[in-house]
Design an enzyme around this catalytic site. Structure first.
Site, short mmCIF file in Angstrom:
data_model
loop_
_atom_site.label_atom_id
_atom_site.label_comp_id
_atom_site.label_asym_id
_atom_site.label_seq_id
_atom_site.Cartn_x
_atom_site.Cartn_y
_atom_site.Cartn_z
N LEU A 228 0.86 -1.25 0.06
CA LEU A 228 -0.06 -0.11 0.03
C LEU A 228 0.67 1.22 -0.01
O LEU A 228 0.41 2.34 -0.16
CB LEU A 228 -1.02 -0.10 1.04
CG LEU A 228 -1.85 -0.92 1.44
CD1 LEU A 228 -2.69 -1.05 2.62
CD2 LEU A 228 -2.71 -1.31 0.18
N ASP B 263 -2.32 -7.90 11.39
CA ASP B 263 -1.33 -8.21 10.29
C ASP B 263 -0.09 -8.20 10.86
O ASP B 263 0.86 -7.53 10.32
CB ASP B 263 -1.74 -6.95 9.21
CG ASP B 263 -0.81 -7.42 8.02
OD1 ASP B 263 -0.90 -8.52 7.81
OD2 ASP B 263 -0.66 -6.44 7.25
N GLN C 117 5.22 3.01 0.14
CA GLN C 117 6.80 2.82 0.19
C GLN C 117 7.30 3.76 1.26
O GLN C 117 6.67 4.82 1.60
CB GLN C 117 7.49 2.89 -1.03
CG GLN C 117 7.08 4.50 -1.73
CD GLN C 117 7.58 4.25 -3.20
OE1 GLN C 117 7.42 3.48 -3.92
NE2 GLN C 117 8.43 5.65 -3.61
#
Length: 573
Positions: free
Chosen positions: A152, A304, A154
């Site tokens: 999603l 996550d 950088q």
């Protein structure tokens, strides 16, 4: 009080601005643009179909190492080509060395932070637009290229003019159309094909997609992520083993997050962790314990926890760096999960079935009688002859068979919980292939139940200790023995808390039940009491015991004693 940036997120889908996941709005958008969804569906089917055909051909002939390596690389490239949604699937699989063959695993691990980056000029333009000034005026120095690229966003390494070293997370451009189209196709597929899947999930599959969509939209809002990080840090502020990076709100927007730079090793860098003199088993223990605390104490958990989001710091702490995908549990759910673990280990499948009803895995009016023997047959095999054989992945596999034959369903919220638990166990297995999650989790859960800080937890403890009106002496012995394996467990404060509860109005019923337990079956249960005393006597040192007794006596008034004594008398009448 933190002043959060007020710039609105750039979530445009056609003429519609989406600030949160809306399945109906997304479906309406793509329903009038069938060429977009049909082409995307064809692309997905073609890529995976052709890949599966090549795997089938490979199975018909002797595979060469070069062929296996090429197929692993092809799978990673397919997921990368399909974009963020499929990359996240690959990230989850990359934490399961017991599921994915080693050559595939090695490639999927690259999806955590070795993805193609987007142009620096675009990234710096986003920074300048959202913060309203040139990059050189914001950062004293910034890496000329991203140090990591994820699904999603950088990340750049930079230094503020105030001297702090920071990570600058910049969101990928035009992200929303990619995510919404995949979510639309996933939801459409869930509604069409759920009846034909080998799991009895029915319409709940669409709820799972909706839950995933909601979390994905939260994840691409970096103001929300910053709030999550601060809430997580507050939950663990007294835990010296956990590190959470500070958020720099002055340099943050909905598409841009500036946070403290973390020095450390990713959890899959086992050789570097050992070379630094850190103990992988200790890191595992910190990870599992903090994971359990998230689920069972705070109810606010990281959904996550793949290796790209977790670091072992140079001083041996566990650092979390990504708080986009989080979820919250209520007290009842937390305590029921704790109870379920204990019921599973005790192999009390009747009470476990009741817990499943309470958690939503079974409908409230479900007749659990025919399900109990099935639970015993399937889960009993998964647990094994001893608690040390417990493996969460085995439990989920065996449970799938039950879901096919009986009216089980997966509540939407539990999709993230299961993902979090399986991912954490897989991560621990990558550090230690012999890891058994129960060796850490069961002592923790036992301690949680024995301390019983909330009314819900006290109710669950009573359900564990009393079955069919009889006190389960062996369960109390087992829980105490196992809890003592947890270095954080101190029996004296627990006993003190139990005494205060026992003498309160709330404890009237338990006083009656304990007296009945001591004399049930027309005998005085001195043998069981002696075994408990032998187990605990070393913990009751005279000085500590006198101090706790004096503390209790000061808190326990004569008026309360007068109120309590009649209930003891009545319990024997």
């Amino acid at each position: 009080m933190t002043q959060y940036p007020s710039v609105a997120p750039d979530h445009k889908l056609g003429s519609t601005t989406l600030t949160r996941y809306d399945a109906k709005a997304i479906a309406k958008h793509y329903r009038w643009r069938p060429w977009q969804s049909l082409w995307r569906a064809f692309t997905i089917i073609w890529l995976f179909g052709w890949f599966s055909f090549k795997l089938w051909l490979d199975s018909k002939r002797e595979e060469e190492p070069e062929t296996r390596a090429r197929r692993a690389n092809e799978l990673r490239e397919i997921l990368t080509r399909l974009g963020p949604t499929f990359i996240k699937v690959g990230q989850a699989l990359s934490t399961r060395p017991d599921l994915i063959r080693p050559d595939f695993l090695e490639e999927l691990i690259k999806l955590q932070d070795q993805l193609p980056s987007f142009d620096n000029e675009i990234a710096f333009a986003i920074i300048e637009k959202d913060l309203g000034r040139p990059v050189d005026d914001i950062y004293q120095e910034i890496s000329p290229h991203p140090v990591a690229a994820a699904s999603l966003a950088q990340v750049y390494r930079a230094r503020l003019y105030s001297g702090e070293e920071v990570a600058v997370k910049v969101q990928r451009p035009k992200l929303l159309p990619l995510l919404t189209l995949d979510l639309y196709l996933m939801r459409l597929g869930a509604s069409l094909f759920a009846p034909y899947l080998p799991l009895n999930l029915g319409h709940d599959l669409t709820l799972i997609v909706d839950e995933f969509g909601t979390k994905l939209f939260e994840e691409i809002d970096y103001i929300n992520e910053g709030r999550n990080a601060e809430k997580f840090a507050a939950n663990f502020r007294d835990d010296p083993t956990v590190k959470v990076p500070a958020i720099y709100w002055e340099y943050t927007s909905h598409r841009l997050l500036t946070l403290e730079w973390i020095q450390g090793y990713k959890l899959n860098e086992l050789d570097r962790i050992r070379a630094a003199g850190l103990d992988p088993d200790k890191i595992i223990e910190i990870g599992v314990t903090t994971g359990l605390r998230q689920l069972l104490e705070h109810g606010f958990f990281h959904a996550d926890p793949h290796p790209g989001n977790l670091f072992a710091t140079f001083d041996g702490r566990m650092a979390y760096i990504d708080f986009g995908m989080m979820d919250q549990l209520d007290n009842t759910t937390k305590e029921t999960i704790a109870s379920s673990v204990v019921q599973l280990i005790n192999q009390d499948y009747q009470t476990l079935a009741k817990d499943f009803v309470e958690l939503g895995f079974l409908a409230p009016k479900t007749d659990i009688r025919p399900i109990i023997p099935a639970l015993e047959k399937v889960l009993g095999k998964a647990v094994g002859e001893s608690v040390g054989d417990f493996n969460f992945k085995t439990i989920t596999d065996e449970f799938s068979a039950l879901m096919y034959e009986y009216p089980f369903r997966v509540p939407a919220k539990f999709a993230l919980i299961i993902r979090s638990l399986v991912t954490q166990e897989g991560l621990a297995l990558s550090l230690n292939p012999d890891f058994k999650i129960v060796e850490i989790s069961y002592p923790y859960v036992s301690r949680r139940l024995l301390t019983a800080e909330t009314p819900e937890l006290r109710r669950k403890l009573l359900e564990v200790l009393f079955k069919d009106g009889k006190f389960q002496w062996h369960r109390l012995e087992n829980m105490l023995a196992i809890a003592q394996a947890d270095n954080q467990f101190d029996i004296l404060p627990t006993a003190q808390m139990g005494f205060q509860y026992l003498m309160s109005e709330e404890g009237a019923e338990i006083r009656r039940m304990i007296l009945l337990a001591l004399t049930e079956d027309d005998r005085l249960h001195t043998e069981e009491v002696q075994r408990l005393w032998a187990l605990l006597k070393d913990e009751f040192q005279p000085q500590k015991l006198l101090g706790a007794a004096w503390s209790n006596l000061r808190q326990f008034s004569g008026k309360r004693l007068t109120a309590v004594l009649p209930s003891f008398a009545q319990s024997r009448s």
